[in-house]
Design a protein around this motif. Structure first.
Motif, PDB file in Angstrom:
ATOM      1  N   THR A  47       0.829  -1.206   0.000  1.00  0.00           N
ATOM      2  CA  THR A  47       0.000   0.000   0.000  1.00  0.00           C
ATOM      3  C   THR A  47       0.865   1.258   0.000  1.00  0.00           C
ATOM      4  N   ASP A 172      -5.678  -2.061  -4.888  1.00  0.00           N
ATOM      5  CA  ASP A 172      -5.030  -2.551  -3.671  1.00  0.00           C
ATOM      6  C   ASP A 172      -5.874  -3.672  -3.081  1.00  0.00           C
ATOM      7  N   GLU A 173      -5.561  -4.896  -3.460  1.00  0.00           N
ATOM      8  CA  GLU A 173      -6.284  -6.088  -3.002  1.00  0.00           C
ATOM      9  C   GLU A 173      -7.800  -5.935  -3.122  1.00  0.00           C
TER      10      GLU A 173
HETATM   11 MG   LIG Z   1      -2.064  -2.811   2.147  1.00  0.00          MG
END
Ligand SMILES: [Mg+2]
Ligand SMILES: Nc1ncnc2c1ncn2[C@@H]1O[C@H](COP(=O)(O)OP(=O)(O)OP(=O)(O)O)[C@@H](O)[C@H]1O
Lengths: 231, 421
Positions: A47, A172-173
């Motif tokens: 991140t 992000d995921e």
């Molecule tokens: Mg993360």
């Protein structure tokens, strides 16, 4: 060189107050139009790297070139503007402003970026088109975001990242809160839309099962020298 | 501004409806209180000044100037001493005196003061912006048992010319000692003035003498009863009066005449300038007024603190939302403006609600205030002074809003895109 969506070298970042650097990446490139799967364990700095590429954080040193612009050289407001204009972002979950409707959430980047509003043309038509591509019935879009299911929220977030055709999408995921079937469907839609829009995709996850559907995969632990020291 | 943030601001405010509504109510109430105190104090001053607008001097027994003013004009408190009517009559003939109206107080009618005076009262007394008295119905008293009533008395008790009324000895609503043997007839009703005259029953000085023929001190003389039809056989020339209102030929002579009266030989007299004495009165009550204002200002501060507390406590829940906005391209400055405009908007809306509330309250309470306290509220939404107070509240709100806005700004810098829950 300017054909790359992202290219960085000798990039270093340390969180304020942290003892050690969080990221130290010698070299990394994302080609224009490329769809890259970047994986790494939790806490490895995924991140943080996306925040740097998005211009939310500023690197401590090194080169950080995004879509031909040297981000490290830009001031805060210009980086914010750059992000608004050129980058679509999807988070892991809770992507939406809960009190706005699904449609307003999708249109939100156009409020922040006149450039994206201009590229989207008729904003409500663009919202409708993206929603249709991402399997979002029109009835759902009028409801407040908080009332949508997690899968629906993620698809709204994808539509929001894609509106106004940003050249780079970073995710992000985005699938980790979805079940396996939903993950597949979502990923297929996201990849198809990025390809259709000609956007580069930087997709971050710790779930290696998804890697096969991308053009290329990379491991952050291999790129990040700061992590090696820690290990 | 670069961003149409107001849309977000409004949506976010709407989203937190209940907390926002309560905060709004708290601010509205506190603003209404502050402006109300300010309005009451200014209008009270104006009403008092309106009651003595044409009178240059008030003469009475020596004592406190403020108490002379209060009992002679405002019917507050009682005269402890009266003065020789002949002395007052002599003053009338003074070459500087244009007119003199004697007042004889001490009786009442169903809670309203009875004022013994002369018909000069209707010719000379001025109220408001130096307006002469007008009759809404009928005319001045003529016979001994005639009475003129003020607008408030007529309205509250339903009197019109021709009504028969009975006066009571002493003040107070339930005076036991009645002058029932000598009833009066209402001959006139005065138009409303917004002064204590509205709450007065006016009779001739001779009437005051007549109803007390068979009285001595505070009670009836046992065994003596003089029927109304025989009073004309007695000398009804007043011997004592309570005070006198004086108008001068030339205002410049006012201090000289005042000194002359104060220094005159015989029973000690005192003359006061009503305006000066009013100022003295305001100086006395000024401390209380300021205390009241300070308390209301604190209440406003509490209201604003509540606002800040609501917004700040919502911040941790909204940290996520702020990170999303950041990811969409909002700068820390935008986040600052967003939070700032949210609280300023709430405070301003609360302030406006408070103004409306005060307006409704003033309209509703004005008749009661007039009837009970002789304070006339001028109907208005907001005057210049009050606007200044409101502006001060808004400025305070802006300053208070810096707290949540700055906090959000710090959050948005510290979090990056790490979206916290
Ligand atoms: Mg993360
Ligand atoms: N806002 C912050 N302030 C200070 N340190 C932070 C902050 N965000 C992350 N870090 C630290 O930076 C390191 C990397 O965090 P990051 O969130 O980038 O990891 P990640 O790879 O995204 O993990 P995950 O898979 O759990 O999301 C961690 O050690 C974390 O403690």
């Amino acid at each position: 060189m300017s054909a790359d969506a992202v290219s960085l070298s000798a990039l270093r970042y340390r969180w304020p107050g942290a003892a050690r650097a969080c990221l130290d990446i010698a070299d990394f490139t994302l080609a224009a139009g490329e769809r890259l799967f970047l994986h790494g364990p939790s806490g490895s700095g995924k991140t943080t790297l996306l925040s740097l590429i998005g211009g939310v954080l500023r690197p401590e040193g090194g080169k950080l070139r995004v879509l031909g612009t040297e981000l490290a050289a830009l001031g805060g407001p210009r980086r914010d503007r750059f992000r608004a204009d050129h980058i679509g972002i999807i988070f892991q979950q809770f992507n939406l402003i809960p009190y706005l409707s699904g449609a307003d959430n999708i249109a939100l980047p156009c409020r922040f970026s006149p450039l994206r509003a201009q590229r989207a043309g008729n904003v409500s038509a663009a919202v409708a088109r993206l929603a249709a591509h991402l399997d979002l019935p029109a009835g759902l879009l009028a409801r407040p975001a908080a009332e949508l299911s997690v899968g629906q929220q993620q698809r709204v977030a994808a539509a929001r990242a894609l509106i106004g055709a940003p050249a780079l999408v970073i995710a992000d995921e985005p699938t980790s809160s979805l079940d396996a079937a939903r993950q597949d469907a979502f990923l297929a839609l996201l990849l198809a839309e990025c390809t259709a829009a000609g956007a580069s995709l930087l997709f971050v996850s710790h779930d290696l099962r998804l890697a096969g559907r991308f053009d290329r995969q990379a491991a952050l632990t291999e790129l990040n020298h700061a992590a090696e020291v820690e290990a | 501004m670069r961003l149409p943030l107001w849309h977000l601001t409004l949506a976010s405010i709407r989203n937190r409806g209940l907390a926002t509504g309560l905060t709004l109510v708290a601010i509205a109430l506190s603003v209404a209180l502050l402006l109300g105190v300010e309005r009451l104090r200014n209008d009270a001053r104006a009403s008092f000044a309106n009651s003595v607008s044409g009178t240059d001097l008030i003469a009475g027994a020596r004592g406190g100037p403020v108490s002379l003013l209060l009992y002679s004009v405002f019917h507050i408190g009682d005269a402890t001493q009266d003065v020789d009517a002949a002395r007052v009559d002599a003053l009338r003939r003074h070459k500087e005196v244009a007119w003199l109206v004697p007042l004889s107080l001490g009786d009442s009618h169903r809670g309203y003061r009875v004022v013994g005076t002369t018909t000069g009262f209707f010719a000379h007394v001025r109220t408001g912006d130096r307006q002469p008295l007008r009759f809404a119905a009928g005319q001045a008293f003529d016979g001994v048992f005639d009475a003129v009533v003020g607008a408030e008395v007529a309205e509250a008790l339903g009197y019109a010319p021709g009504a028969r009324i009975v006066l009571s000895h002493g003040a107070g609503e339930f005076s036991a000692a009645e002058h029932a043997d000598k009833p009066f007839t209402v001959t006139g009703v005065l138009a409303r003035t917004g002064t204590p005259i509205d709450r007065s029953v006016l009779v001739g000085l001779a009437a005051i003498e007549a109803i007390h023929l068979d009285w001595q001190g505070g009670s009836r003389i046992p065994g003596v009863e003089i029927p109304a039809r025989f009073v004309s056989k007695f000398d009804l020339t007043p011997r004592r009066v309570t005070a006198a209102l004086i108008g001068l030929e030339r205002r410049t002579a006012v201090f000289r005449l005042q000194r002359e009266i104060n220094a005159s030989a015989g029973e000690p007299l005192m003359a006061i300038l009503p305006g000066v004495t009013l100022d003295e009165l305001w100086r006395v009550v000024g401390g209380v007024e300021r205390a009241l204002l300070a308390v209301s200002a604190f209440v406003v501060a509490v209201g604003l603190a509540g606002l800040v507390a609501t917004v700040v406590s919502s911040l941790s829940a909204r940290r996520r939302e702020l990170a999303i906005l950041r990811a969409l391209g909002a700068g820390p400055g935008d986040i600052f403006v967003l939070l700032m405009s949210e609280s300023v908007l709430l405070a301003t809306a609360g302030g406006m609600l408070g103004v409306l509330l005060l307006w409704a309250l003033s309209a509703g309470l004005a008749p009661w205030l007039m009837a009970r306290h002789g304070v006339q509220l001028v109907p208005r939404l907001l005057d210049q002074r009050e606007s200044m107070w409101l502006a001060a509240v808004v400025v305070a709100a802006v300053l208070a809003s810096l707290v949540p806005a700055w906090r959000a700004y710090r959050y948005s810098l510290a979090d990056g895109m790490t979206v916290r829950l």
